[in-house]
Design a protein around this motif. Sequence first.
Motif, PDB file in Angstrom:
ATOM      1  N   LEU A 177       0.817  -1.210   0.000  1.00 41.78           N
ATOM      2  CA  LEU A 177       0.000   0.000   0.000  1.00 41.78           C
ATOM      3  C   LEU A 177       0.857   1.270   0.000  1.00 41.78           C
ATOM      4  O   LEU A 177       0.324   2.379  -0.040  1.00 41.78           O
ATOM      5  CB  LEU A 177      -0.969  -0.001   1.192  1.00 41.78           C
ATOM      6  CG  LEU A 177      -2.301  -0.714   0.964  1.00 41.78           C
ATOM      7  CD1 LEU A 177      -2.109  -2.193   0.641  1.00 41.78           C
ATOM      8  CD2 LEU A 177      -3.216  -0.563   2.163  1.00 41.78           C
ATOM      9  N   LYS A 178       2.164   1.099   0.073  1.00 39.50           N
ATOM     10  CA  LYS A 178       3.130   2.193  -0.101  1.00 39.50           C
ATOM     11  C   LYS A 178       2.817   3.435   0.740  1.00 39.50           C
ATOM     12  O   LYS A 178       2.956   4.572   0.291  1.00 39.50           O
ATOM     13  CB  LYS A 178       3.255   2.564  -1.575  1.00 39.50           C
ATOM     14  CG  LYS A 178       3.873   1.452  -2.427  1.00 39.50           C
ATOM     15  CD  LYS A 178       4.043   1.867  -3.863  1.00 39.50           C
ATOM     16  CE  LYS A 178       4.891   0.851  -4.634  1.00 39.50           C
ATOM     17  NZ  LYS A 178       4.342  -0.517  -4.606  1.00 39.50           N
ATOM     18  N   GLY A 179       2.369   3.199   1.950  1.00 40.11           N
ATOM     19  CA  GLY A 179       2.197   4.304   2.882  1.00 40.11           C
ATOM     20  C   GLY A 179       0.889   5.063   2.779  1.00 40.11           C
ATOM     21  O   GLY A 179       0.700   6.066   3.472  1.00 40.11           O
ATOM     22  N   ARG A 180      -0.023   4.625   1.916  1.00 33.70           N
ATOM     23  CA  ARG A 180      -1.401   5.133   1.858  1.00 33.70           C
ATOM     24  C   ARG A 180      -1.489   6.659   1.749  1.00 33.70           C
ATOM     25  O   ARG A 180      -2.352   7.294   2.358  1.00 33.70           O
ATOM     26  CB  ARG A 180      -2.211   4.659   3.087  1.00 33.70           C
ATOM     27  CG  ARG A 180      -2.245   3.164   3.311  1.00 33.70           C
ATOM     28  CD  ARG A 180      -3.207   2.775   4.418  1.00 33.70           C
ATOM     29  NE  ARG A 180      -3.060   3.555   5.629  1.00 33.70           N
ATOM     30  CZ  ARG A 180      -2.152   3.311   6.575  1.00 33.70           C
ATOM     31  NH1 ARG A 180      -1.318   2.273   6.464  1.00 33.70           N
ATOM     32  NH2 ARG A 180      -2.074   4.082   7.651  1.00 33.70           N
ATOM     33  N   GLU A 181      -0.634   7.260   0.963  1.00 34.93           N
ATOM     34  CA  GLU A 181      -0.731   8.715   0.800  1.00 34.93           C
ATOM     35  C   GLU A 181      -1.991   9.076   0.017  1.00 34.93           C
ATOM     36  O   GLU A 181      -2.375   8.400  -0.936  1.00 34.93           O
ATOM     37  CB  GLU A 181       0.500   9.264   0.070  1.00 34.93           C
ATOM     38  CG  GLU A 181       0.495  10.785  -0.031  1.00 34.93           C
ATOM     39  CD  GLU A 181       1.760  11.345  -0.658  1.00 34.93           C
ATOM     40  OE1 GLU A 181       1.920  12.579  -0.642  1.00 34.93           O
ATOM     41  OE2 GLU A 181       2.589  10.551  -1.161  1.00 34.93           O
ATOM     42  N   ALA A 182      -2.656  10.154   0.429  1.00 31.02           N
ATOM     43  CA  ALA A 182      -3.888  10.580  -0.229  1.00 31.02           C
ATOM     44  C   ALA A 182      -3.656  10.791  -1.722  1.00 31.02           C
ATOM     45  O   ALA A 182      -2.664  11.387  -2.132  1.00 31.02           O
ATOM     46  CB  ALA A 182      -4.405  11.870   0.407  1.00 31.02           C
ATOM     47  N   GLY A 183      -4.580  10.269  -2.520  1.00 31.85           N
ATOM     48  CA  GLY A 183      -4.513  10.443  -3.961  1.00 31.85           C
ATOM     49  C   GLY A 183      -3.619   9.467  -4.688  1.00 31.85           C
ATOM     50  O   GLY A 183      -3.346   9.653  -5.881  1.00 31.85           O
ATOM     51  N   THR A 184      -3.172   8.396  -4.015  1.00 32.45           N
ATOM     52  CA  THR A 184      -2.282   7.431  -4.645  1.00 32.45           C
ATOM     53  C   THR A 184      -2.964   6.075  -4.812  1.00 32.45           C
ATOM     54  O   THR A 184      -4.020   5.819  -4.247  1.00 32.45           O
ATOM     55  CB  THR A 184      -1.005   7.226  -3.813  1.00 32.45           C
ATOM     56  OG1 THR A 184      -1.345   6.601  -2.563  1.00 32.45           O
ATOM     57  CG2 THR A 184      -0.301   8.557  -3.549  1.00 32.45           C
ATOM     58  N   GLU A 185      -2.300   5.216  -5.572  1.00 33.24           N
ATOM     59  CA  GLU A 185      -2.806   3.855  -5.787  1.00 33.24           C
ATOM     60  C   GLU A 185      -2.867   3.078  -4.482  1.00 33.24           C
ATOM     61  O   GLU A 185      -3.764   2.265  -4.266  1.00 33.24           O
ATOM     62  CB  GLU A 185      -1.912   3.138  -6.796  1.00 33.24           C
ATOM     63  CG  GLU A 185      -2.349   1.721  -7.123  1.00 33.24           C
ATOM     64  CD  GLU A 185      -1.420   1.028  -8.111  1.00 33.24           C
ATOM     65  OE1 GLU A 185      -1.567  -0.198  -8.286  1.00 33.24           O
ATOM     66  OE2 GLU A 185      -0.542   1.712  -8.686  1.00 33.24           O
ATOM     67  N   MET A 208      -6.194   1.100  -2.719  1.00 32.76           N
ATOM     68  CA  MET A 208      -6.290  -0.295  -2.276  1.00 32.76           C
ATOM     69  C   MET A 208      -6.892  -0.364  -0.872  1.00 32.76           C
ATOM     70  O   MET A 208      -7.726  -1.228  -0.584  1.00 32.76           O
ATOM     71  CB  MET A 208      -4.905  -0.940  -2.306  1.00 32.76           C
ATOM     72  CG  MET A 208      -4.314  -1.084  -3.694  1.00 32.76           C
ATOM     73  SD  MET A 208      -2.555  -1.551  -3.678  1.00 32.76           S
ATOM     74  CE  MET A 208      -2.643  -3.194  -2.955  1.00 32.76           C
ATOM     75  N   ALA A 209      -6.483   0.553  -0.007  1.00 26.06           N
ATOM     76  CA  ALA A 209      -7.044   0.584   1.344  1.00 26.06           C
ATOM     77  C   ALA A 209      -8.528   0.918   1.305  1.00 26.06           C
ATOM     78  O   ALA A 209      -9.326   0.350   2.066  1.00 26.06           O
ATOM     79  CB  ALA A 209      -6.294   1.610   2.192  1.00 26.06           C
ATOM     80  N   ALA A 210      -8.921   1.828   0.418  1.00 26.47           N
ATOM     81  CA  ALA A 210     -10.325   2.224   0.313  1.00 26.47           C
ATOM     82  C   ALA A 210     -11.198   1.042  -0.086  1.00 26.47           C
ATOM     83  O   ALA A 210     -12.275   0.823   0.489  1.00 26.47           O
ATOM     84  CB  ALA A 210     -10.469   3.361  -0.692  1.00 26.47           C
ATOM     85  N   VAL A 211     -10.758   0.272  -1.058  1.00 23.67           N
ATOM     86  CA  VAL A 211     -11.519  -0.903  -1.497  1.00 23.67           C
ATOM     87  C   VAL A 211     -11.636  -1.909  -0.351  1.00 23.67           C
ATOM     88  O   VAL A 211     -12.701  -2.497  -0.120  1.00 23.67           O
ATOM     89  CB  VAL A 211     -10.853  -1.543  -2.735  1.00 23.67           C
ATOM     90  CG1 VAL A 211     -11.504  -2.873  -3.073  1.00 23.67           C
ATOM     91  CG2 VAL A 211     -10.920  -0.591  -3.922  1.00 23.67           C
ATOM     92  N   TYR A 212     -10.548  -2.104   0.370  1.00 25.66           N
ATOM     93  CA  TYR A 212     -10.519  -3.016   1.524  1.00 25.66           C
ATOM     94  C   TYR A 212     -11.553  -2.592   2.565  1.00 25.66           C
ATOM     95  O   TYR A 212     -12.337  -3.406   3.072  1.00 25.66           O
ATOM     96  CB  TYR A 212      -9.110  -2.989   2.098  1.00 25.66           C
ATOM     97  CG  TYR A 212      -8.822  -3.942   3.228  1.00 25.66           C
ATOM     98  CD1 TYR A 212      -8.540  -5.280   2.991  1.00 25.66           C
ATOM     99  CD2 TYR A 212      -8.777  -3.489   4.545  1.00 25.66           C
ATOM    100  CE1 TYR A 212      -8.228  -6.150   4.031  1.00 25.66           C
ATOM    101  CE2 TYR A 212      -8.466  -4.347   5.591  1.00 25.66           C
ATOM    102  CZ  TYR A 212      -8.202  -5.670   5.329  1.00 25.66           C
ATOM    103  OH  TYR A 212      -7.889  -6.535   6.353  1.00 25.66           O
ATOM    104  N   ILE A 213     -11.588  -1.310   2.880  1.00 20.86           N
ATOM    105  CA  ILE A 213     -12.516  -0.781   3.881  1.00 20.86           C
ATOM    106  C   ILE A 213     -13.959  -0.882   3.386  1.00 20.86           C
ATOM    107  O   ILE A 213     -14.856  -1.278   4.140  1.00 20.86           O
ATOM    108  CB  ILE A 213     -12.145   0.671   4.226  1.00 20.86           C
ATOM    109  CG1 ILE A 213     -10.810   0.699   4.983  1.00 20.86           C
ATOM    110  CG2 ILE A 213     -13.247   1.344   5.039  1.00 20.86           C
ATOM    111  CD1 ILE A 213     -10.161   2.065   5.042  1.00 20.86           C
TER     112      ILE A 213
END
Length: 311
Positions: free
Chosen positions: A43-51, A55-60
């Motif tokens: 998830l490469k640190g979940r920075e806003a506006g990134t891929e 991925m985290a959004a879909v998971y949630i």
Amino acid sequence: MYSIFAALIMVSCGSGQMTQTPFAPTTADRIGEMMNYLASNDLKGREAGTEGIEMAAVYIENYFKSYGLAPYFESYRDTLSNFQKPSYNLVGVIEGNDPELKDEFILIGAHYDHIGVVNPENGDAIANGANDNASGTISVLEMARYFGTQKTNKRSLIFALFSAEEKGLLGSKHLAKKLKEEGLSLYTMLNFEMTGVPMQDKDYLMYITGYEMSNLAEVSNEYAGENLVGFLPTAKEFNLYQRSDNYPFHQEFGVPSHTFCTFDFTNFAYYHKPGDEAGLMDFEHMSTVVNKTIPVIEKIANAANQEIKLN
């Protein structure tokens, strides 16, 4: 896998009778499984506006759906109006089961973004954001699991996971303004931030920011039957009340809005660093936070009167 809790939760049926529905409380194994995904290098640190945060959004979203939360808006995604890159809060709702109290709302939130890829330390450049704030995100998801499956709440509950907190509380600012404009009757906002490791030498489990601004700690401890929430002087010294997603709701609505936290500036050395990894989190502690907080929120949601008051 985790074992099914032997105790049974009593919930009401439409017939007015009571039935027993089994509920599996939060466990360290369950917490660990979620943490190992949300704070993974993928998830490469979940920075806003990134891929990675997508991925985290879909998971949630998948969890919200499986727990029976309804989208608060047309979908779970609430597109930020104050950030250039496409970014989304994730907002679900569980309607209250009381015909009158359901028009009052409690908002339970945490930010799920982090700072992404940073200057490397020891060859690692991914700021995984396990404590900040996969820990709070998981806490909120587990609370959503309880209320979504048990439906014990008389007041309505909004579960919001914010993006772009690390860009200046942008997700919560956007949502607070939006909900205020639509006339939401907000009772209180309960935010969860950095709950991944326990405090040391304290006689309470968590502290709240803005401790002196309301009686939330007193009410929480009364409902918990123990000294669950305390006062951390350092939180006041560093003005943490204005530095997390509770604050925009205080600004817009003027209601009790606080952040629950267990980071005390001495128990975690990797704030905004690549070392904020899943392996440093205390999953037993995290499960304790969730399991002790759920009954408190349930009593807040079901009290005949709004007992949390601004001082």
